[in-house]
Design a protein around this motif. Structure first.
Motif, PDB file in Angstrom:
ATOM      1  N   VAL A 155      -1.400 -12.145   4.596  1.00  0.00           N
ATOM      2  CA  VAL A 155      -2.412 -11.130   4.350  1.00  0.00           C
ATOM      3  C   VAL A 155      -3.322 -11.603   3.222  1.00  0.00           C
ATOM      4  O   VAL A 155      -2.895 -12.333   2.328  1.00  0.00           O
ATOM      5  N   ASP A 156      -4.569 -11.185   3.287  1.00  0.00           N
ATOM      6  CA  ASP A 156      -5.530 -11.613   2.277  1.00  0.00           C
ATOM      7  C   ASP A 156      -5.635 -10.567   1.172  1.00  0.00           C
ATOM      8  O   ASP A 156      -5.006  -9.499   1.206  1.00  0.00           O
ATOM      9  N   TYR A 157      -6.472 -10.866   0.188  1.00  0.00           N
ATOM     10  CA  TYR A 157      -6.640  -9.954  -0.943  1.00  0.00           C
ATOM     11  C   TYR A 157      -7.234  -8.623  -0.496  1.00  0.00           C
ATOM     12  O   TYR A 157      -6.896  -7.556  -1.033  1.00  0.00           O
ATOM     13  N   GLU A 158      -8.117  -8.660   0.483  1.00  0.00           N
ATOM     14  CA  GLU A 158      -8.709  -7.418   0.968  1.00  0.00           C
ATOM     15  C   GLU A 158      -7.650  -6.480   1.522  1.00  0.00           C
ATOM     16  O   GLU A 158      -7.652  -5.270   1.246  1.00  0.00           O
ATOM     17  N   THR A 159      -6.713  -7.032   2.311  1.00  0.00           N
ATOM     18  CA  THR A 159      -5.626  -6.223   2.866  1.00  0.00           C
ATOM     19  C   THR A 159      -4.729  -5.685   1.763  1.00  0.00           C
ATOM     20  O   THR A 159      -4.293  -4.523   1.805  1.00  0.00           O
ATOM     21  N   MET A 160      -4.459  -6.518   0.775  1.00  0.00           N
ATOM     22  CA  MET A 160      -3.629  -6.060  -0.340  1.00  0.00           C
ATOM     23  C   MET A 160      -4.322  -4.950  -1.118  1.00  0.00           C
ATOM     24  O   MET A 160      -3.679  -3.972  -1.548  1.00  0.00           O
ATOM     25  N   LEU A 161      -5.632  -5.053  -1.305  1.00  0.00           N
ATOM     26  CA  LEU A 161      -6.361  -4.000  -2.010  1.00  0.00           C
ATOM     27  C   LEU A 161      -6.356  -2.696  -1.217  1.00  0.00           C
ATOM     28  O   LEU A 161      -6.277  -1.603  -1.794  1.00  0.00           O
ATOM     29  N   ALA A 194     -10.566 -12.101  -9.190  1.00  0.00           N
ATOM     30  CA  ALA A 194     -11.432 -10.927  -9.216  1.00  0.00           C
ATOM     31  C   ALA A 194     -10.846  -9.749  -8.442  1.00  0.00           C
ATOM     32  O   ALA A 194     -10.943  -8.590  -8.887  1.00  0.00           O
ATOM     33  N   ALA A 195     -10.243 -10.010  -7.301  1.00  0.00           N
ATOM     34  CA  ALA A 195      -9.619  -8.941  -6.515  1.00  0.00           C
ATOM     35  C   ALA A 195      -8.210  -8.645  -7.006  1.00  0.00           C
ATOM     36  O   ALA A 195      -7.791  -7.485  -7.040  1.00  0.00           O
ATOM     37  N   GLY A 196      -7.487  -9.680  -7.391  1.00  0.00           N
ATOM     38  CA  GLY A 196      -6.120  -9.497  -7.828  1.00  0.00           C
ATOM     39  C   GLY A 196      -5.985  -8.569  -9.007  1.00  0.00           C
ATOM     40  O   GLY A 196      -5.071  -7.721  -9.058  1.00  0.00           O
ATOM     41  N   ARG A 197      -6.908  -8.677  -9.959  1.00  0.00           N
ATOM     42  CA  ARG A 197      -6.799  -7.853 -11.161  1.00  0.00           C
ATOM     43  C   ARG A 197      -7.072  -6.378 -10.883  1.00  0.00           C
ATOM     44  O   ARG A 197      -6.777  -5.512 -11.720  1.00  0.00           O
ATOM     45  N   GLU A 198      -7.631  -6.088  -9.678  1.00  0.00           N
ATOM     46  CA  GLU A 198      -7.893  -4.700  -9.309  1.00  0.00           C
ATOM     47  C   GLU A 198      -6.673  -4.009  -8.706  1.00  0.00           C
ATOM     48  O   GLU A 198      -6.681  -2.787  -8.512  1.00  0.00           O
ATOM     49  N   ASP A 233      -1.905 -19.858  -1.670  1.00  0.00           N
ATOM     50  CA  ASP A 233      -3.238 -20.300  -2.061  1.00  0.00           C
ATOM     51  C   ASP A 233      -4.276 -19.407  -1.388  1.00  0.00           C
ATOM     52  O   ASP A 233      -4.737 -19.668  -0.274  1.00  0.00           O
ATOM     53  N   GLY A 234      -4.629 -18.347  -2.051  1.00  0.00           N
ATOM     54  CA  GLY A 234      -5.625 -17.433  -1.510  1.00  0.00           C
ATOM     55  C   GLY A 234      -5.082 -16.402  -0.539  1.00  0.00           C
ATOM     56  O   GLY A 234      -5.832 -15.554  -0.050  1.00  0.00           O
ATOM     57  N   VAL A 235      -3.796 -16.451  -0.232  1.00  0.00           N
ATOM     58  CA  VAL A 235      -3.182 -15.491   0.682  1.00  0.00           C
ATOM     59  C   VAL A 235      -1.831 -15.054   0.112  1.00  0.00           C
ATOM     60  O   VAL A 235      -1.282 -15.671  -0.809  1.00  0.00           O
ATOM     61  N   PHE A 236      -1.322 -13.987   0.697  1.00  0.00           N
ATOM     62  CA  PHE A 236       0.017 -13.514   0.380  1.00  0.00           C
ATOM     63  C   PHE A 236       0.878 -13.680   1.632  1.00  0.00           C
ATOM     64  O   PHE A 236       0.502 -13.200   2.709  1.00  0.00           O
ATOM     65  N   TYR A 237       2.012 -14.363   1.484  1.00  0.00           N
ATOM     66  CA  TYR A 237       2.979 -14.433   2.575  1.00  0.00           C
ATOM     67  C   TYR A 237       3.807 -13.150   2.502  1.00  0.00           C
ATOM     68  O   TYR A 237       4.457 -12.875   1.491  1.00  0.00           O
ATOM     69  N   ALA A 238       3.761 -12.363   3.570  1.00  0.00           N
ATOM     70  CA  ALA A 238       4.238 -10.990   3.509  1.00  0.00           C
ATOM     71  C   ALA A 238       5.494 -10.769   4.345  1.00  0.00           C
ATOM     72  O   ALA A 238       5.677 -11.372   5.405  1.00  0.00           O
ATOM     73  N   TYR A 239       6.329  -9.874   3.863  1.00  0.00           N
ATOM     74  CA  TYR A 239       7.577  -9.494   4.520  1.00  0.00           C
ATOM     75  C   TYR A 239       7.702  -7.981   4.432  1.00  0.00           C
ATOM     76  O   TYR A 239       7.302  -7.372   3.443  1.00  0.00           O
ATOM     77  N   HIS A 240       8.273  -7.391   5.450  1.00  0.00           N
ATOM     78  CA  HIS A 240       8.477  -5.948   5.418  1.00  0.00           C
ATOM     79  C   HIS A 240       9.715  -5.586   4.601  1.00  0.00           C
ATOM     80  O   HIS A 240      10.588  -6.429   4.355  1.00  0.00           O
ATOM     81  N   LEU A 241       9.784  -4.320   4.212  1.00  0.00           N
ATOM     82  CA  LEU A 241      10.886  -3.836   3.381  1.00  0.00           C
ATOM     83  C   LEU A 241      12.041  -3.267   4.182  1.00  0.00           C
ATOM     84  O   LEU A 241      13.211  -3.490   3.849  1.00  0.00           O
ATOM     85  N   ASN A 242      11.715  -2.503   5.212  1.00  0.00           N
ATOM     86  CA  ASN A 242      12.707  -1.620   5.828  1.00  0.00           C
ATOM     87  C   ASN A 242      13.008  -1.927   7.283  1.00  0.00           C
ATOM     88  O   ASN A 242      13.708  -1.159   7.943  1.00  0.00           O
ATOM     89  N   THR A 243      12.497  -3.036   7.784  1.00  0.00           N
ATOM     90  CA  THR A 243      12.759  -3.413   9.169  1.00  0.00           C
ATOM     91  C   THR A 243      14.165  -3.992   9.305  1.00  0.00           C
ATOM     92  O   THR A 243      14.783  -4.396   8.315  1.00  0.00           O
ATOM     93  N   PRO A 244      14.698  -4.064  10.525  1.00  0.00           N
ATOM     94  CA  PRO A 244      16.038  -4.619  10.711  1.00  0.00           C
ATOM     95  C   PRO A 244      16.100  -6.094  10.337  1.00  0.00           C
ATOM     96  O   PRO A 244      15.093  -6.814  10.377  1.00  0.00           O
ATOM     97  N   GLY A 245      17.288  -6.549   9.976  1.00  0.00           N
ATOM     98  CA  GLY A 245      17.504  -7.950   9.677  1.00  0.00           C
ATOM     99  C   GLY A 245      18.057  -8.175   8.283  1.00  0.00           C
ATOM    100  O   GLY A 245      17.763  -7.418   7.353  1.00  0.00           O
ATOM    101  N   PHE A 246      18.849  -9.243   8.129  1.00  0.00           N
ATOM    102  CA  PHE A 246      19.502  -9.460   6.836  1.00  0.00           C
ATOM    103  C   PHE A 246      18.548 -10.014   5.779  1.00  0.00           C
ATOM    104  O   PHE A 246      18.895 -10.046   4.595  1.00  0.00           O
TER     105      PHE A 246
END
Length: 391
Positions: free
Chosen positions: A278-284, A314-318, A239-252
């Motif tokens: 992370v918020d939309y600004e960080t994603m942009l 408004a930010a997502g579509r960008e 809801d208004g944020v992105f729950y974020a995970y890394h791609l290449n860090t250690p761990g299963f």
């Protein structure tokens, strides 16, 4: 392959088996009875940090299962009927079934299983379940349940059944203080090897590990040069944020993304805990080429709705990924060996269609899509035969 000790300690020495998974030899983690052999009711021991050596009187017939990877491991080893409980069964069970639909004869009856974490883990619950093994990291219990201490953990192990699990191997997070000097981190396939030792299913483990090794080698050998790889954000839209995970860090939790070597659009974004927000600004600012929406193939998230929400924001579509129709349904972080094979294939096709063939797309509610035989990255019939026949 060795489990990694935390706090800079020496790595644990294993006896090599000669079976490969990824780029290194997988390790044996059993003493007493040889994994995969008939135990004939004799006791045997399995070794895993932080529990140490634990003894079994015979192959478990009743397994207290928490996260999905352990249920998938049980199914892969031919012991799906032993599973008594399952985290978020409606989500986990239906998602597992999406993959199993593509493996002839492989099934899992998840309906009616209770979520063991819904009301918190209690000693009364574990006494009542009368399980032969608890596939749950005692460190997870100590770090998430207020009324547990290490004496309670030992009581359950002595009076009911052993603990087998390594939650913090997901992202190499910090364990409970009591295990600070003894905790080790395991890969997904090392965890699977230990579960195979518990069920005395060495042959099935080795056969599936060989499939995985061949699949991963095939993928890694065909990856494009690093400069030609996309930037990717692995997130779940909240809801208004992105729950974020890394791609290449250690761990299963990264077992289906790390081998693909894509550029993590959020690599420079740090957070405390197992995931970030992370918020939309960080994603942009990151503006990834591709958004892999974690949990996107589960019934909890309709990928079509996710795309609609982003396009209407408004930010997502960008976002470049939104404009280029590269918001893609991704898998579950709680993945066992069968799920990992499918999720590796799925993600490889999503990120590198020129190398591995076009991803046909996924629509909410459907099974894993049908892939033509000549475009599959692993042999379905071979996997199904291993699971159903041990062949």
């Amino acid at each position: 392959m060795e489990a990694t000790m935390r706090s800079g300690q020496s790595r644990r020495a294993f006896v090599a088996t000669g079976v490969t998974a990824g780029s290194a030899a997988l390790a044996g983690c059993i003493s007493g009875t040889e994994p995969g052999s008939e135990s004939g009711g004799d006791s045997y021991t399995v070794s895993m940090a932080p529990m140490g050596e634990v003894e079994f009187d015979g192959v478990p017939e009743r397994a207290f299962v928490t996260f999905t990877q352990y249920a998938d491991m049980a199914v892969a080893l031919g012991h799906g009927d032993a599973v008594q409980t399952l985290f978020a069964p409606e989500m986990s069970g239906t998602t597992m079934t999406k993959f199993y639909d593509r493996l002839e004869g492989v099934e899992f009856d998840w309906e009616g299983l209770e979520n063991p974490l819904e009301g918190g883990v209690t000693k009364e619950q574990l006494y009542g379940a009368e399980s032969d093994v608890h596939f749950l990291d005692p460190s997870y219990v100590l770090t998430t349940q207020d009324d547990w201490d290490d004496d309670d953990v030992e009581e359950i192990a002595d009076a009911v059944a052993p603990w087998i699990g390594s939650y913090h191997s997901g992202v190499h997070s910090e364990p409970a203080d009591v295990y600070a000097d003894s905790y080790e981190y395991y890969t997904l396939w090392e965890l699977f090897e230990t579960v195979a030792a518990v069920f005395q299913e060495r042959d099935r483990y080795e056969a599936l590990a060989a499939v995985y090794d061949e699949t991963r080698t095939r993928i890694e050998s065909a990856l494009p040069p690093e400069d030609d790889r996309p930037t990717v954000a692995r997130v779940t839209l909240g809801d208004g944020v992105f729950y974020a995970y890394h791609l290449n860090t250690p761990g299963f939790w990264q077992a289906e993304t790390r081998p693909l070597g894509a550029h993590d659009a959020l690599a420079d974004v740090e957070w405390e805990g197992d995931w970030g927000q992370v918020d939309y600004e960080t994603m942009l600012e990151a503006d990834p080429d591709v958004i892999l929406h974690l949990w996107g193939i589960t019934p909890n998230y309709a990928i079509e709705n996710v795309r609609d929400r982003l396009e209407s924001h408004a930010a997502g579509r960008e976002l470049t990924a939104v404009g280029n129709d590269q918001v893609l349904a991704s898998g579950m972080r709680y993945q066992g060996p069968i799920m990992n094979l499918f999720q590796l294939e799925m993600t490889a096709k999503q990120l590198y269609p020129e190398q591995f063939g076009e991803w046909p797309g996924y629509e909410s509610g459907d099974s894993y899509p049908t892939i033509p035989d000549d475009e599959q990255l692993f042999d379905r019939q071979r996997v199904a035969a291993i699971v159903t026949d041990g062949a």
